[in-house]
Design an enzyme around this catalytic site. Structure first.
Site, PDB file in Angstrom:
ATOM      1  N   LYS A   1       0.630   4.547   1.218  1.00 20.55           N
ATOM      2  CA  LYS A   1      -0.128   5.510   2.554  1.00 20.55           C
ATOM      3  C   LYS A   1       0.612   6.452   3.100  1.00 20.55           C
ATOM      4  CE  LYS A   1      -2.470   3.313   6.397  1.00 20.55           C
ATOM      5  NZ  LYS A   1      -2.672   2.333   7.402  1.00 20.55           N
TER       6      LYS A   1
ATOM      7  N   GLU B   1     -14.205  -5.884   2.772  1.00 17.41           N
ATOM      8  CA  GLU B   1     -13.421  -5.920   4.026  1.00 17.41           C
ATOM      9  C   GLU B   1     -14.407  -6.238   5.079  1.00 17.41           C
ATOM     10  OE1 GLU B   1     -10.564  -2.678   4.755  1.00 17.41           O
ATOM     11  OE2 GLU B   1     -11.666  -2.294   6.640  1.00 17.41           O
TER      12      GLU B   1
ATOM     13  N   LYS C   1      -8.218   2.453  -3.127  1.00 14.32           N
ATOM     14  CA  LYS C   1      -8.529   2.110  -1.603  1.00 14.32           C
ATOM     15  C   LYS C   1      -9.005   3.421  -1.197  1.00 14.32           C
ATOM     16  CE  LYS C   1      -7.267  -0.754   1.798  1.00 14.32           C
ATOM     17  NZ  LYS C   1      -6.444  -0.115   2.845  1.00 14.32           N
TER      18      LYS C   1
ATOM     19  N   ASN D   1      -9.737  -7.081   8.180  1.00 14.26           N
ATOM     20  CA  ASN D   1      -9.231  -5.965   8.806  1.00 14.26           C
ATOM     21  C   ASN D   1      -9.167  -6.079  10.210  1.00 14.26           C
ATOM     22  OD1 ASN D   1      -7.720  -3.669   9.069  1.00 14.26           O
ATOM     23  ND2 ASN D   1      -9.497  -2.303   8.324  1.00 14.26           N
TER      24      ASN D   1
ATOM     25  N   GLU E   1       0.714  -1.324  -0.016  1.00 21.09           N
ATOM     26  CA  GLU E   1      -0.172  -0.008   0.014  1.00 21.09           C
ATOM     27  C   GLU E   1       0.992   1.501  -0.171  1.00 21.09           C
ATOM     28  OE1 GLU E   1      -4.021   0.085   1.366  1.00 21.09           O
ATOM     29  OE2 GLU E   1      -3.124   1.116   3.186  1.00 21.09           O
TER      30      GLU E   1
ATOM     31  N   GLU F   1      -5.495  -8.008   6.768  1.00 18.11           N
ATOM     32  CA  GLU F   1      -5.167  -6.422   6.509  1.00 18.11           C
ATOM     33  C   GLU F   1      -4.835  -5.721   7.728  1.00 18.11           C
ATOM     34  OE1 GLU F   1      -8.297  -4.301   4.641  1.00 18.11           O
ATOM     35  OE2 GLU F   1      -9.554  -6.303   4.176  1.00 18.11           O
ATOM     36  N   SER F   2      -4.000  -5.095   7.613  1.00 13.89           N
ATOM     37  CA  SER F   2      -3.442  -4.294   8.849  1.00 13.89           C
ATOM     38  C   SER F   2      -2.674  -4.872   9.790  1.00 13.89           C
ATOM     39  CB  SER F   2      -4.574  -3.627   9.433  1.00 13.89           C
ATOM     40  OG  SER F   2      -5.503  -2.765   8.710  1.00 13.89           O
TER      41      SER F   2
HETATM   42  O1  LIG Z   1      -0.653   0.442   7.452  1.00  5.10           O
HETATM   43  P1  LIG Z   1      -1.205  -0.895   7.789  1.00  5.10           P
HETATM   44  O2  LIG Z   1      -1.373  -1.112   9.302  1.00  5.10           O
HETATM   45  O3  LIG Z   1      -0.088  -2.097   7.390  1.00  5.10           O
HETATM   46  O4  LIG Z   1      -2.715  -1.119   7.221  1.00  5.10           O
HETATM   47  C1  LIG Z   1      -2.631  -1.336   5.875  1.00  5.10           C
HETATM   48  C2  LIG Z   1      -4.263  -1.421   5.327  1.00  5.10           C
HETATM   49  O5  LIG Z   1      -4.748  -2.600   5.851  1.00  5.10           O
HETATM   50  C3  LIG Z   1      -4.978  -0.215   6.229  1.00  5.10           C
HETATM   51  O6  LIG Z   1      -4.461   0.792   5.233  1.00  5.10           O
HETATM   52  C4  LIG Z   1      -6.426  -0.450   5.791  1.00  5.10           C
HETATM   53  C5  LIG Z   1      -7.356  -1.555   5.684  1.00  5.10           C
HETATM   54  N1  LIG Z   1      -8.758  -1.241   5.498  1.00  5.10           N
HETATM   55  C6  LIG Z   1      -8.846   0.098   5.260  1.00  5.10           C
HETATM   56  C7  LIG Z   1      -9.757   0.888   4.899  1.00  5.10           C
HETATM   57  C8  LIG Z   1      -9.516   2.183   4.830  1.00  5.10           C
HETATM   58  C9  LIG Z   1      -8.511   2.674   4.845  1.00  5.10           C
HETATM   59  C10 LIG Z   1      -7.201   2.041   5.269  1.00  5.10           C
HETATM   60  C11 LIG Z   1      -7.229   0.669   5.421  1.00  5.10           C
END
Ligand SMILES: O=P(O)(O)OC[C@@H](O)[C@@H](O)c1c[nH]c2ccccc12
Length: 271
Positions: free
Chosen positions: A58, A167, A118, A188, A56, A218-219
């Site tokens: 970001k 998601e 995104k 997520n 990503e 995710e995340s």
């Molecule tokens: O920076 P991280 O913790 O690796 O996460 C990435 C991504 O999963 C996260 O940006 C995200 C997951 N779902 C979302 C929905 C909207 C905005 C952002 C996100």
């Protein structure tokens, strides 16, 4: 009001500006003019032996504030691709994530792999807009949508030849995602209503995802240890932002993550 509600009200305001500037008919024409969308589903399935990485772009997040300046999103995306990313994710939300459609355009011109737009999809317009800007995938957040909206947006996405990353964060949301026939289901581990991370959510929800869908963690990935853990718990793909944009060598990190073997877990539901 939850954080998610707050983000979405900003998204709606920004959307009203864009729809005034570029009416739907115009965006639709641009979308239909594009070369067909790439096969993101196939890219995420990969060879079935090792993980796929969604890397990503970001800059900032509501939970952590500024992460990285990313003066050249195209160059960063090219490094992700060189490291073997399956998909590049580009945040286009402006207020909290400091992304833009210009970032999406820049990334689209610099990589051949599928690109995920995104954003917080709440209107059909955004799906047409994603395609008009060359995206192959869009994000649909179950918590932000009714069943009818989810089904409609997924239908529109497929009609435009794209795929959706659907998601979820709860068992009920996984059921709703599966019920509309989602092919790519993300868990997520960050709750968008509170911004809290709970990595344990993944293992519980991954078991509930139909076997024919691609499961995405995710995340919250801090490094290879978290990636290995998600893979062992049934992830076929991981979506990573912060660890890559703040890391020293995003290309090497992607290469390391994508070499992690996937696991076939017994007991996954058949659809
Ligand atoms: O920076 P991280 O913790 O690796 O996460 C990435 C991504 O999963 C996260 O940006 C995200 C997951 N779902 C979302 C929905 C909207 C905005 C952002 C996100």
């Amino acid at each position: 009001m939850s954080v998610l509600d707050d983000i979405i009200s900003g998204v709606r305001e920004d959307l009203s500006v864009r729809t005034a500037e570029a009416p739907l008919a115009q965006v639709r024409a641009r979308a239909l003019d594009r070369a067909p969308a790439a096969d993101a589903l196939g890219a995420l399935r990969g060879d079935g032996r090792t993980l796929s990485v969604i890397a990503e772009v970001k800059r900032s997040s509501p939970s952590k504030g500024a992460l990285a300046a990313i003066a050249d999103p195209a160059a960063l995306a090219a490094r992700y691709e060189a490291g073997g990313a399956a998909v590049v994710s580009v945040l286009t939300e402006q207020r909290r994530f400091h992304g833009s459609l210009a970032d999406l355009d820049a990334v689209r011109t610099s990589v051949d792999i599928p690109v995920l737009r995104k954003d917080f999809t709440v209107e059909d317009y955004q799906i047409w807009e994603a395609r008009a800007h060359g995206a192959d995938l869009v994000l649909l957040i179950v918590a932000a949508l009714s069943d009818a909206q989810l089904e409609h947006f997924l239908g529109r996405t497929h009609e435009l030849g794209m795929n959706a990353l659907v998601e979820t964060h709860t068992a009920e949301e996984v059921e709703r995602a599966a019920a509309v026939g989602s092919r790519i289901i993300g868990v997520n581990v960050r709750n968008l209503k509170t911004l809290d991370i709970d990595r344990a959510v993944f293992a519980d929800l991954a078991r509930r995802i139909p076997q024919d869908a691609v499961t995405v963690a995710e995340s919250g990935v801090r490094g290879i240890g978290d990636v290995e853990e998600f893979a062992a718990q049934g992830a076929r793909a991981v979506l990573v932002g912060e660890a890559l944009v703040r890391g020293e060598d995003p290309e090497a990190a992607v290469a390391q993550f994508r070499a992690v073997p996937v696991r076939d877990l017994p007991g996954l539901q058949q659809r």
